[in-house]
Motif scaffolding. Sequence first.
Motif, PDB file in Angstrom:
ATOM      1  N   GLN A 140      -2.803 -14.526  14.362  1.00  0.00           N
ATOM      2  CA  GLN A 140      -2.706 -15.918  13.927  1.00  0.00           C
ATOM      3  C   GLN A 140      -1.775 -16.068  12.729  1.00  0.00           C
ATOM      4  N   GLU A 141      -1.791 -15.104  11.823  1.00  0.00           N
ATOM      5  CA  GLU A 141      -0.924 -15.193  10.648  1.00  0.00           C
ATOM      6  C   GLU A 141       0.545 -14.998  11.031  1.00  0.00           C
ATOM      7  N   ILE A 142       0.824 -14.066  11.930  1.00  0.00           N
ATOM      8  CA  ILE A 142       2.203 -13.879  12.401  1.00  0.00           C
ATOM      9  C   ILE A 142       2.694 -15.144  13.094  1.00  0.00           C
ATOM     10  N   ALA A 143       1.825 -15.757  13.912  1.00  0.00           N
ATOM     11  CA  ALA A 143       2.194 -16.992  14.605  1.00  0.00           C
ATOM     12  C   ALA A 143       2.428 -18.125  13.613  1.00  0.00           C
ATOM     13  N   ARG A 144       1.606 -18.188  12.576  1.00  0.00           N
ATOM     14  CA  ARG A 144       1.736 -19.250  11.575  1.00  0.00           C
ATOM     15  C   ARG A 144       3.063 -19.142  10.831  1.00  0.00           C
ATOM     16  N   GLN A 145       3.464 -17.909  10.529  1.00  0.00           N
ATOM     17  CA  GLN A 145       4.711 -17.696   9.795  1.00  0.00           C
ATOM     18  C   GLN A 145       5.942 -17.809  10.699  1.00  0.00           C
ATOM     19  N   GLY A 146       5.758 -17.587  11.992  1.00  0.00           N
ATOM     20  CA  GLY A 146       6.894 -17.583  12.914  1.00  0.00           C
ATOM     21  C   GLY A 146       7.481 -16.199  13.092  1.00  0.00           C
ATOM     22  N   GLN A 147       7.577 -15.454  12.038  1.00  0.00           N
ATOM     23  CA  GLN A 147       7.951 -14.045  12.062  1.00  0.00           C
ATOM     24  C   GLN A 147       7.403 -13.415  10.790  1.00  0.00           C
ATOM     25  N   TYR A 148       7.247 -12.098  10.810  1.00  0.00           N
ATOM     26  CA  TYR A 148       6.622 -11.430   9.666  1.00  0.00           C
ATOM     27  C   TYR A 148       7.282 -10.075   9.476  1.00  0.00           C
ATOM     28  N   ASP A 149       7.653  -9.783   8.250  1.00  0.00           N
ATOM     29  CA  ASP A 149       8.272  -8.488   7.950  1.00  0.00           C
ATOM     30  C   ASP A 149       7.374  -7.370   8.480  1.00  0.00           C
ATOM     31  N   TRP A 150       7.941  -6.511   9.312  1.00  0.00           N
ATOM     32  CA  TRP A 150       7.160  -5.499  10.017  1.00  0.00           C
ATOM     33  C   TRP A 150       6.327  -4.637   9.081  1.00  0.00           C
ATOM     34  N   GLN A 151       6.928  -4.192   7.979  1.00  0.00           N
ATOM     35  CA  GLN A 151       6.197  -3.272   7.096  1.00  0.00           C
ATOM     36  C   GLN A 151       5.089  -3.965   6.310  1.00  0.00           C
ATOM     37  N   TYR A 152       5.208  -5.295   6.134  1.00  0.00           N
ATOM     38  CA  TYR A 152       4.198  -6.013   5.362  1.00  0.00           C
ATOM     39  C   TYR A 152       3.090  -6.600   6.232  1.00  0.00           C
ATOM     40  N   VAL A 153       3.184  -6.438   7.535  1.00  0.00           N
ATOM     41  CA  VAL A 153       2.099  -6.882   8.420  1.00  0.00           C
ATOM     42  C   VAL A 153       0.799  -6.179   8.049  1.00  0.00           C
ATOM     43  N   THR A 154       0.911  -4.944   7.569  1.00  0.00           N
ATOM     44  CA  THR A 154      -0.290  -4.179   7.212  1.00  0.00           C
ATOM     45  C   THR A 154      -1.022  -4.762   6.008  1.00  0.00           C
ATOM     46  N   MET A 155      -0.381  -5.684   5.288  1.00  0.00           N
ATOM     47  CA  MET A 155      -1.003  -6.294   4.115  1.00  0.00           C
ATOM     48  C   MET A 155      -1.828  -7.538   4.470  1.00  0.00           C
ATOM     49  N   ILE A 156      -1.724  -8.001   5.716  1.00  0.00           N
ATOM     50  CA  ILE A 156      -2.432  -9.224   6.103  1.00  0.00           C
ATOM     51  C   ILE A 156      -3.945  -9.035   5.959  1.00  0.00           C
ATOM     52  N   GLY A 157      -4.557  -9.903   5.178  1.00  0.00           N
ATOM     53  CA  GLY A 157      -6.007  -9.853   4.987  1.00  0.00           C
ATOM     54  C   GLY A 157      -6.490  -8.845   3.966  1.00  0.00           C
ATOM     55  N   VAL A 158      -5.561  -8.083   3.357  1.00  0.00           N
ATOM     56  CA  VAL A 158      -5.939  -7.079   2.366  1.00  0.00           C
ATOM     57  C   VAL A 158      -5.792  -7.682   0.972  1.00  0.00           C
ATOM     58  N   GLU A 159      -6.844  -7.647   0.197  1.00  0.00           N
ATOM     59  CA  GLU A 159      -6.829  -8.211  -1.145  1.00  0.00           C
ATOM     60  C   GLU A 159      -6.921  -7.099  -2.186  1.00  0.00           C
ATOM     61  N   SER A 160      -6.208  -7.312  -3.280  1.00  0.00           N
ATOM     62  CA  SER A 160      -6.305  -6.367  -4.397  1.00  0.00           C
ATOM     63  C   SER A 160      -7.485  -6.765  -5.278  1.00  0.00           C
ATOM     64  N   LYS A 161      -8.132  -5.767  -5.875  1.00  0.00           N
ATOM     65  CA  LYS A 161      -9.306  -6.015  -6.711  1.00  0.00           C
ATOM     66  C   LYS A 161      -9.234  -5.161  -7.970  1.00  0.00           C
ATOM     67  N   VAL A 162      -9.822  -5.679  -9.038  1.00  0.00           N
ATOM     68  CA  VAL A 162      -9.882  -4.917 -10.282  1.00  0.00           C
ATOM     69  C   VAL A 162     -10.873  -3.769 -10.142  1.00  0.00           C
ATOM     70  N   ASP A 163     -11.951  -4.021  -9.422  1.00  0.00           N
ATOM     71  CA  ASP A 163     -13.009  -3.026  -9.250  1.00  0.00           C
ATOM     72  C   ASP A 163     -12.724  -2.166  -8.026  1.00  0.00           C
ATOM     73  N   LYS A 164     -12.739  -0.848  -8.196  1.00  0.00           N
ATOM     74  CA  LYS A 164     -12.483   0.083  -7.086  1.00  0.00           C
ATOM     75  C   LYS A 164     -13.744   0.396  -6.279  1.00  0.00           C
ATOM     76  N   MET A 165     -14.883  -0.158  -6.686  1.00  0.00           N
ATOM     77  CA  MET A 165     -16.142   0.154  -6.022  1.00  0.00           C
ATOM     78  C   MET A 165     -16.065  -0.199  -4.534  1.00  0.00           C
ATOM     79  N   GLY A 166     -16.488   0.731  -3.701  1.00  0.00           N
ATOM     80  CA  GLY A 166     -16.477   0.512  -2.255  1.00  0.00           C
ATOM     81  C   GLY A 166     -15.205   0.946  -1.576  1.00  0.00           C
ATOM     82  N   MET A 167     -14.159   1.234  -2.353  1.00  0.00           N
ATOM     83  CA  MET A 167     -12.896   1.684  -1.771  1.00  0.00           C
ATOM     84  C   MET A 167     -12.939   3.178  -1.512  1.00  0.00           C
TER      85      MET A 167
END
Length: 260
Positions: A140-167
């Motif tokens: 859905q995100e690729i469709a919304r953008q129309g095209q998506y940089d291939w290497q950055y597709v892996t970042m879709i839905g991934v959030e950065s956090k200050v706390d490393k707990m659970g990683m």
Amino acid sequence: MKETDYHKQLSHPSEPVREMALMFTNYIPIVGPTVTWLTDQVWPDPGRIARDHFLVALAMRVDELHDKQSAEAAMRQEHSAAILADSMSIASRSFGEKKLQALRNATASGIFHSPEKYNMSALVLSMIDRLTDGHITMLQEIARQGQYDWQYVTMIGVESKVDKMGMTDPTGTVIFEGSEQEFIDNDLLKTNGILRDDLLSLGLIARRETIFPGSSLGGPPSSHIEAIITPKAELLLREIEGTPPKPSIGEVEFPSGPPR
């Protein structure tokens, strides 16, 4: 898991939704599943609970868009019972709100299609069965953008956090002046890489490479690769996001025109 208003609606359907769900059970060509709120019994079967919730969600969706008489007319089509039975089976082994909503929308659309479009509905259901919430979010995100940089597709839905707990494999992100160090989980990036490649193998996305000529100073040519959705993905997204056609009372209308 915290119970949301949506989940409460599934557990305690309104009377019109309950009647719509009961109507659907009459067309399921198997003895079960009997929904738990019909017998007031609780069975420790996750698959059954998933089917029950899906059936109520489907009834809610159809009740929003059609009256009961139109839904009954649609269900009298031979292929509609098969679509409903397939959907119930898929729901029993599915997890994730996005996937179950996609299944609900595709089923609500499929039972109002003409018999000639059964193959299309069956194909869409088989694709949904194969996908996860992660697949659907990425597509859905690729469709919304129309095209998506291939290497950055892996970042879709991934959030950065200050706390490393659970990683399981945290890695630090770039620190900007005045900000705290944040981390992302490399395992999520690796999983997304697998999801991206899986979408490629399923024919739902394609790689589009653009070649740029070298500079006038003799530099080598370079390339840029983007992820784009395919016609197969357009069909899938249309069925899981679209609105079923509005039939007239006593007569089911069908959408015209071939899939894009």
